[in-house]
Write a protein that holds these residues in place. Structure first.
Motif, short mmCIF file in Angstrom:
data_model
loop_
_atom_site.label_atom_id
_atom_site.label_comp_id
_atom_site.label_asym_id
_atom_site.label_seq_id
_atom_site.Cartn_x
_atom_site.Cartn_y
_atom_site.Cartn_z
N PRO A 26 -4.43 -92.06 49.98
CA PRO A 26 -3.64 -93.26 49.63
C PRO A 26 -3.70 -94.37 50.67
CG PRO A 26 -2.36 -91.25 49.30
CD PRO A 26 -3.58 -90.86 50.06
N PHE A 27 -4.14 -94.05 51.89
CA PHE A 27 -4.10 -95.04 52.97
C PHE A 27 -5.44 -95.73 53.20
CE2 PHE A 27 -1.21 -91.45 54.08
CZ PHE A 27 -0.05 -92.09 53.74
N GLY A 28 -6.39 -95.53 52.28
CA GLY A 28 -7.65 -96.24 52.39
C GLY A 28 -8.75 -95.41 53.02
N ARG A 29 -9.93 -96.05 53.06
CA ARG A 29 -11.11 -95.35 53.60
C ARG A 29 -10.92 -94.97 55.05
NH1 ARG A 29 -16.00 -97.45 55.71
NH2 ARG A 29 -15.24 -99.55 55.28
N ARG A 30 -10.27 -95.85 55.78
CA ARG A 30 -9.96 -95.58 57.18
C ARG A 30 -8.44 -95.56 57.34
NH1 ARG A 30 -14.06 -99.55 60.58
NH2 ARG A 30 -16.02 -98.74 59.73
N CYS A 31 -7.92 -94.47 57.82
CA CYS A 31 -6.46 -94.38 57.99
C CYS A 31 -6.07 -95.12 59.26
CB CYS A 31 -6.05 -92.91 58.06
SG CYS A 31 -4.26 -92.69 58.20
N GLU A 69 -2.02 -100.07 60.09
CA GLU A 69 -1.81 -101.17 59.15
C GLU A 69 -1.88 -100.69 57.71
OE1 GLU A 69 -2.98 -102.62 63.03
OE2 GLU A 69 -3.96 -101.22 61.66
N GLY A 70 -2.83 -99.77 57.43
CA GLY A 70 -2.94 -99.25 56.07
C GLY A 70 -1.73 -98.41 55.68
N LEU A 92 3.59 -97.82 52.77
CA LEU A 92 4.99 -97.42 52.86
C LEU A 92 5.95 -98.50 52.35
CD1 LEU A 92 5.19 -95.57 56.31
CD2 LEU A 92 5.35 -94.57 54.02
N CYS A 93 5.62 -99.76 52.55
CA CYS A 93 6.59 -100.82 52.20
C CYS A 93 6.21 -101.60 50.96
CB CYS A 93 6.77 -101.77 53.38
SG CYS A 93 5.32 -102.73 53.77
N GLN A 94 5.30 -101.05 50.13
CA GLN A 94 4.88 -101.76 48.93
C GLN A 94 6.01 -101.91 47.92
OE1 GLN A 94 1.36 -99.80 47.47
NE2 GLN A 94 0.00 -101.39 48.27
N SER A 95 6.76 -100.83 47.67
CA SER A 95 7.78 -100.86 46.61
C SER A 95 9.20 -100.86 47.14
CB SER A 95 7.59 -99.67 45.67
OG SER A 95 7.65 -98.44 46.40
N ASP A 96 9.44 -100.26 48.29
CA ASP A 96 10.79 -100.14 48.85
C ASP A 96 10.81 -100.63 50.29
OD1 ASP A 96 12.17 -98.83 46.61
OD2 ASP A 96 10.78 -97.17 47.03
N PRO A 97 11.99 -101.08 50.76
CA PRO A 97 12.11 -101.54 52.16
C PRO A 97 12.20 -100.37 53.13
CG PRO A 97 14.22 -101.72 51.08
CD PRO A 97 13.26 -101.24 50.02
N PHE A 116 -2.67 -106.38 57.71
CA PHE A 116 -3.64 -105.53 57.00
C PHE A 116 -4.90 -106.33 56.67
CE2 PHE A 116 -5.40 -103.70 53.05
CZ PHE A 116 -5.65 -102.41 53.51
N ILE A 117 -4.72 -107.55 56.18
CA ILE A 117 -5.88 -108.39 55.85
C ILE A 117 -6.71 -108.67 57.09
CG2 ILE A 117 -6.56 -110.68 55.05
CD1 ILE A 117 -4.13 -110.61 53.18
N GLU A 118 -6.04 -109.00 58.20
CA GLU A 118 -6.76 -109.25 59.45
C GLU A 118 -7.54 -108.02 59.89
OE1 GLU A 118 -3.71 -110.45 62.09
OE2 GLU A 118 -3.61 -112.51 61.35
N LYS A 119 -6.94 -106.84 59.70
CA LYS A 119 -7.61 -105.60 60.09
C LYS A 119 -8.84 -105.36 59.24
CE LYS A 119 -7.62 -101.59 62.33
NZ LYS A 119 -7.68 -101.48 63.81
N VAL A 120 -8.72 -105.57 57.93
CA VAL A 120 -9.85 -105.36 57.02
C VAL A 120 -10.98 -106.32 57.34
CG1 VAL A 120 -10.59 -105.56 54.61
CG2 VAL A 120 -8.45 -104.41 55.16
#
Length: 248
Positions: A192-197, A200-201, A206-211, A230-234
């Protein structure tokens, strides 16, 4: 006998006509003695009024400069005390936010108290792990960083079989999100955390749906910051990949 009679009459006459030493006072003014005012040499001059002091003899008048300094001192004292109060309030608020700040190890007997019975305003992130698994170690490193960044969110770690007997190792690591005694989300392994954990991922998931992540800001502000990082990291990772391909 005649001398004694004359002397007596002279004394009586002198007593009857001697000038009074009492001083006439009117309101706030003090006047010259009456026997001086009755003198022919002074009779043509107006009665001289001696002004009385405005303050009592025992009182001392404070210079204007001293009063100004005293007033400025009071103002400065008020400002500094107000600042101290505000600083105390900020320190108290920071102390309230900084409850945790690290990943707390718990056992099976601690789970209900530390997780299920946590206060309603506290989000709890639980990682089920085992030592010796590289993926568990990677996710734990990410959570340690997030626990420092979000001290008001509670992060705990527990050996998987201590939490759930006979839990399969193929599901490790597993991330559970609790709030108010209920499971709000679960994430199995690192997919769930992407190709590289990365922190930022994990942060973004964790904060997509709830605070879930709380650093004292509003949930929206946290989410915006997470998305930006996250965008800067990608972008940085893609640039590194491009540089590596070009060198080959």
């Amino acid at each position: 006998g005649n001398k004694w009679l004359i002397t007596t009459l002279c004394i009586r006459t002198w007593k009857e006509h001697r000038p009074s030493e009492t001083t006439s006072r009117e309101n706030s003014g003090t006047y010259l003695p009456n026997h001086l005012l009755s003198n022919p040499l002074l009779s043509r001059q107006p009665r001289t009024k001696i002004p009385s002091p405005k303050t009592n003899p025992g009182s001392t008048k404070i210079p204007k400069k001293s009063l100004k300094i005293s007033k400025m001192t009071k103002i400065w004292t008020t400002i500094t005390s107000s600042c101290s109060t505000e600083e105390a309030g900020r320190d108290k608020g920071n102390a309230k936010i900084a409850r945790f700040g690290s990943v707390i190890p718990i056992s099976g007997s601690d789970f209900v108290r530390e997780v299920s019975q946590a206060p309603p305003d506290v989000w709890v992130v639980v990682i089920l792990y085992k030592d010796g698994y590289a993926e568990c170690g990677l996710l734990l490193q990410c959570l340690e960083e997030l626990a420092t960044k979000y001290p008001a969110t509670k992060f705990v770690k527990i050996i998987s079989t201590d939490c759930i007997p006979n839990y399969q190792d193929c599901n490790l690591p597993t991330l559970l999100v609790y709030n108010n005694g209920a499971v709000k989300a679960n994430h199995v392994r690192l997919h769930p955390f992407g190709r590289r954990c990365t922190p930022e991922g994990v942060e973004l998931v964790l904060c997509q749906s709830d605070p879930v992540l709380n650093d004292g800001q509003s949930g929206k502000a946290v989410l915006e910051g997470v998305g930006k990082r996250f965008i800067e990291k990608v972008v940085t990772e893609h640039e590194d990949d491009d540089d590596g391909s070009a060198s080959d």
